[in-house]
Motif scaffolding. Structure first.
Motif, PDB file in Angstrom:
ATOM      1  N   THR A   9     -25.650 -10.996 -19.181  1.00 46.02           N
ATOM      2  CA  THR A   9     -26.332 -10.275 -20.250  1.00 46.02           C
ATOM      3  C   THR A   9     -25.322  -9.723 -21.249  1.00 46.02           C
ATOM      4  OG1 THR A   9     -26.390  -8.258 -18.908  1.00 46.02           O
ATOM      5  CG2 THR A   9     -28.304  -9.713 -18.801  1.00 46.02           C
ATOM      6  N   SER A  10     -25.796  -9.435 -22.455  1.00 44.30           N
ATOM      7  CA  SER A  10     -24.871  -9.123 -23.548  1.00 44.30           C
ATOM      8  C   SER A  10     -25.501  -8.145 -24.538  1.00 44.30           C
ATOM      9  CB  SER A  10     -24.492 -10.419 -24.276  1.00 44.30           C
ATOM     10  OG  SER A  10     -25.653 -11.021 -24.829  1.00 44.30           O
ATOM     11  N   TYR A  11     -24.683  -7.731 -25.488  1.00 45.96           N
ATOM     12  CA  TYR A  11     -25.121  -6.880 -26.590  1.00 45.96           C
ATOM     13  C   TYR A  11     -25.514  -7.745 -27.791  1.00 45.96           C
ATOM     14  CZ  TYR A  11     -22.486  -3.045 -24.310  1.00 45.96           C
ATOM     15  OH  TYR A  11     -21.999  -2.107 -23.442  1.00 45.96           O
ATOM     16  N   LEU A  12     -26.349  -7.193 -28.648  1.00 45.35           N
ATOM     17  CA  LEU A  12     -26.615  -7.763 -29.967  1.00 45.35           C
ATOM     18  C   LEU A  12     -26.174  -6.694 -30.964  1.00 45.35           C
ATOM     19  CD1 LEU A  12     -27.826 -10.466 -30.879  1.00 45.35           C
ATOM     20  CD2 LEU A  12     -30.033  -9.313 -31.123  1.00 45.35           C
ATOM     21  N   GLU A  13     -24.983  -6.866 -31.538  1.00 41.54           N
ATOM     22  CA  GLU A  13     -24.364  -5.829 -32.352  1.00 41.54           C
ATOM     23  C   GLU A  13     -23.724  -6.433 -33.601  1.00 41.54           C
ATOM     24  OE1 GLU A  13     -24.397  -2.659 -31.772  1.00 41.54           O
ATOM     25  OE2 GLU A  13     -24.839  -2.426 -29.626  1.00 41.54           O
ATOM     26  N   ALA A  14     -23.492  -5.585 -34.603  1.00 36.54           N
ATOM     27  CA  ALA A  14     -22.736  -6.017 -35.774  1.00 36.54           C
ATOM     28  C   ALA A  14     -21.276  -6.212 -35.382  1.00 36.54           C
ATOM     29  CB  ALA A  14     -22.853  -4.996 -36.890  1.00 36.54           C
ATOM     30  N   ALA A  15     -20.675  -7.299 -35.855  1.00 37.28           N
ATOM     31  CA  ALA A  15     -19.266  -7.578 -35.557  1.00 37.28           C
ATOM     32  C   ALA A  15     -18.586  -8.083 -36.823  1.00 37.28           C
ATOM     33  CB  ALA A  15     -19.153  -8.616 -34.442  1.00 37.28           C
ATOM     34  N   ARG A  16     -17.282  -7.867 -36.910  1.00 36.18           N
ATOM     35  CA  ARG A  16     -16.512  -8.284 -38.084  1.00 36.18           C
ATOM     36  C   ARG A  16     -15.502  -9.352 -37.690  1.00 36.18           C
ATOM     37  NH1 ARG A  16     -15.056  -5.882 -42.888  1.00 36.18           N
ATOM     38  NH2 ARG A  16     -16.081  -3.923 -42.287  1.00 36.18           N
ATOM     39  N   TRP A  17     -15.423 -10.414 -38.471  1.00 37.83           N
ATOM     40  CA  TRP A  17     -14.337 -11.373 -38.369  1.00 37.83           C
ATOM     41  C   TRP A  17     -14.067 -11.906 -39.769  1.00 37.83           C
ATOM     42  CZ3 TRP A  17     -19.187 -11.968 -36.451  1.00 37.83           C
ATOM     43  CH2 TRP A  17     -19.956 -13.018 -36.924  1.00 37.83           C
ATOM     44  N   GLY A  18     -12.801 -11.964 -40.127  1.00 36.20           N
ATOM     45  CA  GLY A  18     -12.452 -12.329 -41.499  1.00 36.20           C
ATOM     46  C   GLY A  18     -13.074 -11.349 -42.473  1.00 36.20           C
ATOM     47  N   ASP A  19     -13.735 -11.880 -43.499  1.00 33.33           N
ATOM     48  CA  ASP A  19     -14.402 -11.047 -44.496  1.00 33.33           C
ATOM     49  C   ASP A  19     -15.876 -10.856 -44.201  1.00 33.33           C
ATOM     50  OD1 ASP A  19     -12.066 -10.777 -45.962  1.00 33.33           O
ATOM     51  OD2 ASP A  19     -12.432 -12.652 -47.067  1.00 33.33           O
ATOM     52  N   TRP A  20     -16.336 -11.325 -43.035  1.00 35.40           N
ATOM     53  CA  TRP A  20     -17.765 -11.298 -42.721  1.00 35.40           C
ATOM     54  C   TRP A  20     -18.100 -10.203 -41.715  1.00 35.40           C
ATOM     55  CZ3 TRP A  20     -14.919 -15.834 -42.883  1.00 35.40           C
ATOM     56  CH2 TRP A  20     -15.244 -16.725 -43.937  1.00 35.40           C
ATOM     57  N   VAL A  21     -19.259  -9.620 -41.897  1.00 40.54           N
ATOM     58  CA  VAL A  21     -19.862  -8.731 -40.903  1.00 40.54           C
ATOM     59  C   VAL A  21     -21.243  -9.292 -40.612  1.00 40.54           C
ATOM     60  CG1 VAL A  21     -20.670  -6.408 -40.374  1.00 40.54           C
ATOM     61  CG2 VAL A  21     -18.590  -6.715 -41.721  1.00 40.54           C
ATOM     62  N   ARG A  22     -21.451  -9.677 -39.373  1.00 41.76           N
ATOM     63  CA  ARG A  22     -22.713 -10.315 -38.987  1.00 41.76           C
ATOM     64  C   ARG A  22     -23.173  -9.764 -37.640  1.00 41.76           C
ATOM     65  NH1 ARG A  22     -22.055 -11.783 -43.427  1.00 41.76           N
ATOM     66  NH2 ARG A  22     -22.200 -13.883 -44.340  1.00 41.76           N
ATOM     67  N   GLU A  23     -24.476  -9.832 -37.401  1.00 38.86           N
ATOM     68  CA  GLU A  23     -24.985  -9.526 -36.071  1.00 38.86           C
ATOM     69  C   GLU A  23     -24.490 -10.605 -35.120  1.00 38.86           C
ATOM     70  OE1 GLU A  23     -29.108  -7.648 -34.569  1.00 38.86           O
ATOM     71  OE2 GLU A  23     -29.299  -9.656 -35.418  1.00 38.86           O
ATOM     72  N   ALA A  24     -23.990 -10.186 -33.968  1.00 37.55           N
ATOM     73  CA  ALA A  24     -23.358 -11.130 -33.049  1.00 37.55           C
ATOM     74  C   ALA A  24     -23.754 -10.812 -31.613  1.00 37.55           C
ATOM     75  CB  ALA A  24     -21.835 -11.068 -33.187  1.00 37.55           C
ATOM     76  N   VAL A  25     -23.683 -11.850 -30.773  1.00 38.33           N
ATOM     77  CA  VAL A  25     -23.876 -11.686 -29.334  1.00 38.33           C
ATOM     78  C   VAL A  25     -22.523 -11.351 -28.733  1.00 38.33           C
ATOM     79  CG1 VAL A  25     -24.594 -12.823 -27.202  1.00 38.33           C
ATOM     80  CG2 VAL A  25     -25.783 -13.329 -29.350  1.00 38.33           C
ATOM     81  N   LEU A  26     -22.410 -10.165 -28.106  1.00 38.41           N
ATOM     82  CA  LEU A  26     -21.118  -9.673 -27.641  1.00 38.41           C
ATOM     83  C   LEU A  26     -21.157  -9.350 -26.150  1.00 38.41           C
ATOM     84  CD1 LEU A  26     -20.333  -7.141 -30.511  1.00 38.41           C
ATOM     85  CD2 LEU A  26     -19.488  -9.478 -30.288  1.00 38.41           C
ATOM     86  N   SER A  27     -20.038  -9.594 -25.498  1.00 34.96           N
ATOM     87  CA  SER A  27     -19.890  -9.234 -24.091  1.00 34.96           C
ATOM     88  C   SER A  27     -18.409  -9.045 -23.802  1.00 34.96           C
ATOM     89  CB  SER A  27     -20.450 -10.332 -23.189  1.00 34.96           C
ATOM     90  OG  SER A  27     -20.175 -10.078 -21.820  1.00 34.96           O
TER      91      SER A  27
END
Length: 267
Positions: A9-27
């Motif tokens: 199971t994982s989080y659904l959170e805003a994440a940043r990579w490069g110049d982008w901020v997007r909702e992402a699946v995180l664990s």
């Protein structure tokens, strides 16, 4: 034999990579690494619609319910506490549905920290919403380190031995044990730190973080059970779990199961 697929199971959170901020699946990577070390194939499960949980249970060989924020107390009949963070409703709903589907399917299951609480609530149990209000020894549970006594005859005891030293902090704990669960590990103040599902191939929950140990045996036990589960005939995955008995009143109630602690684990 193919390596078993372990849903994480994982989080659904805003994440940043490069110049982008997007909702992402995180664990946290520790979970996937622990599963891979143990011989499983880690599969991240985003917290989407609860309706897909039964479908996951049909295709996976095991489930790892991960740690994270506290469960919304209203889901087990308690009032919200301002000291808790904002509930993650999408994650709560999905993981409760996934836990029920895994139990119904006889799917090997490991609940870690929050994951143990999810399993207990899914089985009709309840939690102590704010642990410092319920015990005088709450400093045991703030991350400074304490010893957990484990029933040696349990599946958990077979995997980790009769005692575990942990530094995992937590602000909630089990109050009423859910239906079909047995307490198998305790802190010195009788707070339940580990549970198991009765009549289930492998259903274990712990209040610490075994995935952080490079030599972890508990994640390995999950993967071994998942490998045995394989592609055999599975029970149906529809429906929910049986609910437990009504909660006892009073904020200072401790888990019903503390009184049933085996003598072997008291020593």
């Amino acid at each position: 034999m193919p390596r078993p697929l372990i849903g994480i199971t994982s989080y659904l959170e805003a994440a940043r990579w490069g110049d982008w901020v997007r909702e992402a699946v995180l664990s946290p990577a520790a979970y996937t690494r622990a599963v891979e070390r143990a011989g499983g194939v880690p599969v991240l499960l985003p917290p989407l619609a609860p309706a897909v949980a039964a479908e996951h249970a049909r295709h996976l060989s095991g489930v790892l319910l991960t740690g994270g924020g506290e469960i919304d107390p209203t889901l087990y009949g308690a009032a919200r506490d301002k000291r808790l963070g904002e509930p993650q409703h999408h994650r709560d709903r999905f993981e409760l549905a996934l836990a029920r589907a895994a139990v119904q399917a006889g799917l090997p299951l490991l609940g870690v920290a929050r994951g143990m609480h999810v399993l207990n609530v899914a089985q009709g149990g309840s939690l102590i919403p704010w642990l410092p209000d319920a015990v005088d020894s709450h400093e045991l549970h703030t991350g400074g380190g304490h010893v957990v006594q484990v029933s040696a005859s349990s599946r958990l005891g077979e995997a980790v031995g009769d005692r575990v030293e942990t530094t995992a902090p937590h602000r909630q704990a089990i109050r009423r044990i859910g239906a079909g669960l047995t307490p198998v590990a305790w802190a010195d103040d009788q707070i339940v730190e580990g549970v198991e599902l009765r009549d289930h191939p492998f259903g274990v929950g712990v209040q610490w973080h075994p995935e952080r140990d490079d030599g972890d045996r508990l994640v390995a036990a999950l993967v071994e059970a998942a490998a045995r589960f394989g592609t055999g005939t599975r029970p149906g995955t529809g429906g929910g779990a049986e609910t437990g008995t009504r909660a006892r009143p009073g904020a200072r109630d401790l888990p019903d199961a503390a009184a049933t602690r085996p003598e072997e684990a008291r020593r």
